[in-house]
Scaffold this motif. Structure first.
Motif, PDB file in Angstrom:
ATOM      1  N   GLY A 119       0.779  -1.227   0.000  1.00  9.84           N
ATOM      2  CA  GLY A 119       0.000   0.000   0.000  1.00  9.84           C
ATOM      3  C   GLY A 119       0.814   1.281   0.000  1.00  9.84           C
ATOM      4  N   ARG A 120       2.096   1.189  -0.253  1.00 12.71           N
ATOM      5  CA  ARG A 120       2.968   2.363  -0.295  1.00 12.71           C
ATOM      6  C   ARG A 120       3.828   2.315  -1.546  1.00 12.71           C
ATOM      7  N   LEU A 121       4.277   3.469  -1.997  1.00  7.86           N
ATOM      8  CA  LEU A 121       5.204   3.521  -3.117  1.00  7.86           C
ATOM      9  C   LEU A 121       6.582   3.080  -2.642  1.00  7.86           C
ATOM     10  N   GLY A 122       7.216   2.208  -3.410  1.00  4.46           N
ATOM     11  CA  GLY A 122       8.585   1.823  -3.117  1.00  4.46           C
ATOM     12  C   GLY A 122       9.527   2.953  -3.511  1.00  4.46           C
ATOM     13  N   ALA A 123      10.771   2.868  -3.052  1.00  4.38           N
ATOM     14  CA  ALA A 123      11.759   3.919  -3.344  1.00  4.38           C
ATOM     15  C   ALA A 123      11.954   4.144  -4.842  1.00  4.38           C
ATOM     16  N   PRO A 124      12.086   3.076  -5.671  1.00  5.01           N
ATOM     17  CA  PRO A 124      12.242   3.333  -7.114  1.00  5.01           C
ATOM     18  C   PRO A 124      11.031   4.036  -7.726  1.00  5.01           C
ATOM     19  N   ALA A 125       9.830   3.684  -7.289  1.00  2.00           N
ATOM     20  CA  ALA A 125       8.620   4.328  -7.813  1.00  2.00           C
ATOM     21  C   ALA A 125       8.578   5.796  -7.399  1.00  2.00           C
ATOM     22  N   ILE A 160      -3.141   7.546  -5.862  1.00  4.33           N
ATOM     23  CA  ILE A 160      -3.088   6.161  -6.344  1.00  4.33           C
ATOM     24  C   ILE A 160      -3.840   5.230  -5.394  1.00  4.33           C
ATOM     25  N   MET A 161      -3.719   5.463  -4.102  1.00  6.07           N
ATOM     26  CA  MET A 161      -4.397   4.601  -3.125  1.00  6.07           C
ATOM     27  C   MET A 161      -5.927   4.721  -3.215  1.00  6.07           C
ATOM     28  N   GLY A 162      -6.410   5.799  -3.801  1.00  2.00           N
ATOM     29  CA  GLY A 162      -7.847   5.975  -3.972  1.00  2.00           C
ATOM     30  C   GLY A 162      -8.384   5.405  -5.274  1.00  2.00           C
ATOM     31  N   LEU A 163      -7.505   4.879  -6.108  1.00  2.00           N
ATOM     32  CA  LEU A 163      -7.924   4.308  -7.390  1.00  2.00           C
ATOM     33  C   LEU A 163      -8.375   2.859  -7.217  1.00  2.00           C
ATOM     34  N   PRO A 164      -9.128   2.334  -8.176  1.00  2.00           N
ATOM     35  CA  PRO A 164      -9.544   0.927  -8.099  1.00  2.00           C
ATOM     36  C   PRO A 164      -8.327  -0.010  -8.072  1.00  2.00           C
ATOM     37  N   ALA A 165      -8.508  -1.174  -7.493  1.00  2.00           N
ATOM     38  CA  ALA A 165      -7.416  -2.139  -7.322  1.00  2.00           C
ATOM     39  C   ALA A 165      -6.764  -2.513  -8.659  1.00  2.00           C
ATOM     40  N   ALA A 166      -7.557  -2.678  -9.702  1.00  2.06           N
ATOM     41  CA  ALA A 166      -6.998  -3.045 -11.007  1.00  2.06           C
ATOM     42  C   ALA A 166      -6.091  -1.943 -11.543  1.00  2.06           C
ATOM     43  N   THR A 167      -6.494  -0.707 -11.372  1.00  4.86           N
ATOM     44  CA  THR A 167      -5.680   0.427 -11.819  1.00  4.86           C
ATOM     45  C   THR A 167      -4.409   0.516 -10.978  1.00  4.86           C
ATOM     46  N   GLN A 168      -4.526   0.272  -9.678  1.00  9.91           N
ATOM     47  CA  GLN A 168      -3.346   0.274  -8.815  1.00  9.91           C
ATOM     48  C   GLN A 168      -2.341  -0.785  -9.262  1.00  9.91           C
ATOM     49  N   ARG A 169      -2.837  -1.961  -9.632  1.00  7.47           N
ATOM     50  CA  ARG A 169      -1.933  -3.033 -10.097  1.00  7.47           C
ATOM     51  C   ARG A 169      -1.212  -2.617 -11.380  1.00  7.47           C
ATOM     52  N   GLU A 170      -1.937  -2.006 -12.305  1.00  2.00           N
ATOM     53  CA  GLU A 170      -1.314  -1.567 -13.556  1.00  2.00           C
ATOM     54  C   GLU A 170      -0.264  -0.494 -13.304  1.00  2.00           C
TER      55      GLU A 170
END
Length: 168
Positions: free
Chosen positions: A34-40, A78-88
């Motif tokens: 549920g968090r952005l990694g350092a590279p992202a 991003i955390m407020g977007l649908p799960a499918a969009t988050q995965r993409e």
């Protein structure tokens, strides 16, 4: 099929699978727990530097603080977007967070943190102008996220000439 041919095929397949498995291990998702990694975060920080150039403070310390706040806002968005969009998005950011993905997809040879604003803008423009729809979608996704998070702040509305909502 001869024994030697079969052995070569088996060894070749094993090497290919080992390389593919090793390559897959190098690709970490952009979102981790549920968090952005350092590279992202580095990718989004760089995209913000390029897209928001001219809208950020001139002072280096204030600019950096504004960019860190921007990345935090994008993460919340991003955390407020649908799960499918988050995965993409996680896959896209994970890919762009690797040197191979950055060079192959964005055409950027310098690391995100070391690239100049001009290099970043050139890489984004190459994505925008690409004949491949995947690259164009990556461009639009990154820029739309950046702009949505930035202009969601009422203090930034004046930068685009929007005075804010009118009183009834």
């Amino acid at each position: 099929m001869q024994r030697r041919t079969l052995l070569r095929l088996g060894i070749g397949s094993a090497v290919l699978l080992a390389l593919a498995g090793g390559g897959a291990q190098l690709l970490r998702p952009g979102l981790q727990q549920g968090r952005l990694g350092a590279p992202a975060r580095e990718v989004l920080h760089a995209v913000a530097r390029a897209v928001l150039d001219g809208s950020l403070p001139e002072d280096a310390a204030m600019r950096e603080a504004a960019l860190q706040a921007q990345v935090d806002r994008v993460e919340a968005l991003i955390m407020g977007l649908p799960a499918a969009t988050q995965r993409e998005l996680s896959q896209l950011l994970g890919l762009l967070g690797t040197a191979a993905g950055r060079m192959a997809l964005a055409g950027l040879t310098a690391p995100w943190t070391q690239a100049s604003v001009a290099q970043l803008q050139q890489a984004l423009e190459a994505l925008r102008q690409s004949k491949l729809s995947l690259r164009r979608q990556a461009y639009h996704g990154l820029c739309d996220l950046t702009n949505a998070a930035f202009y969601a702040v009422p203090g930034h509305w004046a930068l685009m000439g929007y005075p804010g909502p009118t009183e009834p």
